[in-house]
Scaffold this motif. Structure first.
Motif, short mmCIF file in Angstrom:
data_model
loop_
_atom_site.label_atom_id
_atom_site.label_comp_id
_atom_site.label_asym_id
_atom_site.label_seq_id
_atom_site.Cartn_x
_atom_site.Cartn_y
_atom_site.Cartn_z
N LEU A 1 -5.63 6.33 -7.31
CA LEU A 1 -4.68 5.34 -6.82
C LEU A 1 -4.77 4.06 -7.65
N ILE A 2 -5.98 3.64 -7.96
CA ILE A 2 -6.16 2.43 -8.77
C ILE A 2 -5.51 2.61 -10.14
N LYS A 3 -5.71 3.77 -10.75
CA LYS A 3 -5.09 4.04 -12.06
C LYS A 3 -3.57 4.02 -11.96
N LYS A 4 -3.06 4.57 -10.88
CA LYS A 4 -1.60 4.58 -10.68
C LYS A 4 -1.06 3.16 -10.54
N GLN A 5 -1.78 2.31 -9.82
CA GLN A 5 -1.33 0.94 -9.62
C GLN A 5 -1.43 0.13 -10.92
N ASP B 1 -2.22 24.32 -10.76
CA ASP B 1 -3.31 23.76 -11.55
C ASP B 1 -4.11 22.79 -10.68
N ASN B 2 -5.21 23.27 -10.08
CA ASN B 2 -5.95 22.42 -9.15
C ASN B 2 -6.75 21.32 -9.85
N LEU B 3 -7.02 21.46 -11.15
CA LEU B 3 -7.68 20.37 -11.87
C LEU B 3 -6.76 19.16 -11.98
N GLU B 4 -5.50 19.42 -12.32
CA GLU B 4 -4.53 18.33 -12.39
C GLU B 4 -4.26 17.75 -11.02
N CYS B 5 -4.32 18.60 -10.01
CA CYS B 5 -4.14 18.12 -8.63
C CYS B 5 -5.24 17.13 -8.29
N ASN B 6 -6.47 17.45 -8.66
CA ASN B 6 -7.59 16.54 -8.42
C ASN B 6 -7.45 15.23 -9.19
N ARG B 7 -6.81 15.30 -10.35
CA ARG B 7 -6.61 14.09 -11.15
C ARG B 7 -5.46 13.23 -10.61
N SER B 8 -4.68 13.79 -9.72
CA SER B 8 -3.47 13.11 -9.25
C SER B 8 -3.53 12.68 -7.79
N ILE B 9 -4.34 13.32 -6.99
CA ILE B 9 -4.35 13.03 -5.56
C ILE B 9 -4.79 11.59 -5.29
N THR B 10 -4.02 10.89 -4.45
CA THR B 10 -4.33 9.49 -4.15
C THR B 10 -4.55 9.25 -2.65
N ASP B 11 -4.40 10.30 -1.85
CA ASP B 11 -4.55 10.16 -0.40
C ASP B 11 -5.02 11.51 0.13
N LYS C 1 -1.10 1.30 -13.90
CA LYS C 1 0.01 1.77 -14.74
C LYS C 1 1.32 1.11 -14.32
N PHE C 2 1.50 0.98 -13.01
CA PHE C 2 2.72 0.37 -12.49
C PHE C 2 2.81 -1.11 -12.86
N VAL C 3 1.70 -1.82 -12.71
CA VAL C 3 1.70 -3.25 -13.05
C VAL C 3 1.93 -3.44 -14.54
N LEU C 4 1.27 -2.64 -15.36
CA LEU C 4 1.43 -2.76 -16.81
C LEU C 4 2.87 -2.48 -17.23
N HIS C 5 3.47 -1.46 -16.62
CA HIS C 5 4.88 -1.15 -16.92
C HIS C 5 5.78 -2.32 -16.54
N THR C 6 5.50 -2.96 -15.42
CA THR C 6 6.30 -4.11 -14.98
C THR C 6 6.14 -5.27 -15.97
N LEU C 7 4.93 -5.49 -16.42
CA LEU C 7 4.68 -6.56 -17.40
C LEU C 7 5.50 -6.36 -18.67
N ARG C 8 5.67 -5.11 -19.05
CA ARG C 8 6.36 -4.79 -20.29
C ARG C 8 7.88 -4.77 -20.15
N THR C 9 8.37 -4.65 -18.93
CA THR C 9 9.81 -4.45 -18.76
C THR C 9 10.53 -5.51 -17.93
N VAL C 10 9.77 -6.37 -17.24
CA VAL C 10 10.39 -7.35 -16.35
C VAL C 10 10.02 -8.76 -16.81
N ALA C 11 11.02 -9.61 -16.95
CA ALA C 11 10.79 -10.99 -17.40
C ALA C 11 10.63 -11.96 -16.24
N ASP C 12 11.17 -11.62 -15.09
CA ASP C 12 11.13 -12.51 -13.93
C ASP C 12 9.71 -12.60 -13.38
N ARG C 13 9.11 -13.78 -13.48
CA ARG C 13 7.72 -13.95 -13.04
C ARG C 13 7.56 -13.76 -11.54
#
Length: 215
Positions: free
Chosen positions: A13-17, A192-202, A19-31
């Protein structure tokens, strides 16, 4: 010395968040939008933990202060020592969880990175069976069932990731369903349960499923 307090799904979940914040920094100008996203990310992370020390809380909330990709990568790297490992498990413990399966095939336990799994699982191709072991409230629960590839993509019940699915079919005892007390529960899960383990956030849906079919 670091005291582990972050479980695998929480780290995902932390990694997902981040990634989301970094994407916003790169694409949104409104502070104002950016600050809202920062606040939302920090809140989502904190809410994923039932309890936190003040030091751990401050550590996690740093996500709202970063500006560069290097900042976020350093943040994730510094959290890695705090990852809580999956409980130590032995071959004998696994065999006891599946006593009726006399020909149980188990993966090499020494090759598993236990810090990066939420549930231990493997597929026995010969029998088309999926085995799952999940730690819950100090106990290990094991379930097994038939698994059939669907050759289609959809959303996994465990990780909610859009990926190729398989149908997992588990028989369970239920005195209210049939004369022989046998019923079944089926769910679509990642092939692919390995990828599932890398993706589960809840873990809520995974735990409900485990508890619904435990014997």
């Amino acid at each position: 010395m670091c005291t582990p307090f972050i479980r695998n799904h929480q780290y995902n979940l932390i990694k997902k968040q981040t990634k989301f914040v970094l994407h916003t920094l790169r694409t949104v100008a409104d502070r104002r939008v950016l600050e809202t996203v920062r606040y939302s990310a920090a809140t989502n992370i904190i809410e994923a933990f039932p309890s936190l020390t003040e030091n751990h809380k401050q550590m996690l909330e740093q996500i709202s202060t970063f500006e560069t990709a290097e900042d976020f990568q350093r943040y994730l790297s510094e959290l890695e020592p705090y990852l809580e490992s999956y409980p130590t498990i032995t071959l004998k413990q696994i065999q006891k969880l599946f006593p009726k399966n006399k020909k149980l095939k188990v993966p090499d336990l020494q090759l598993i990175d236990y810090r990066n799994i939420t549930y231990l699982s493997w597929i026995d191709i010969a029998s088309n069976k999926l085995f799952i072991i999940y730690p819950y409230e100090g106990q290990l629960f094991g379930i097994e069932g038939r698994i059939t590839p669907t050759h289609k993509k959809g959303y996994c019940m465990f990780c909610n990731r859009h990926q190729e699915l398989a149908f997992f079919y588990v028989k369970t005892k239920n005195v209210n369903v049939s004369p022989d007390n046998i019923s079944a529960v089926g769910q679509y899960v990642c092939l692919d349960n390995l990828e599932c383990n890398r993706s589960i956030t809840d873990t809520a849906k995974l735990e409900r499923f485990i508890l619904s079919v435990r014997k």
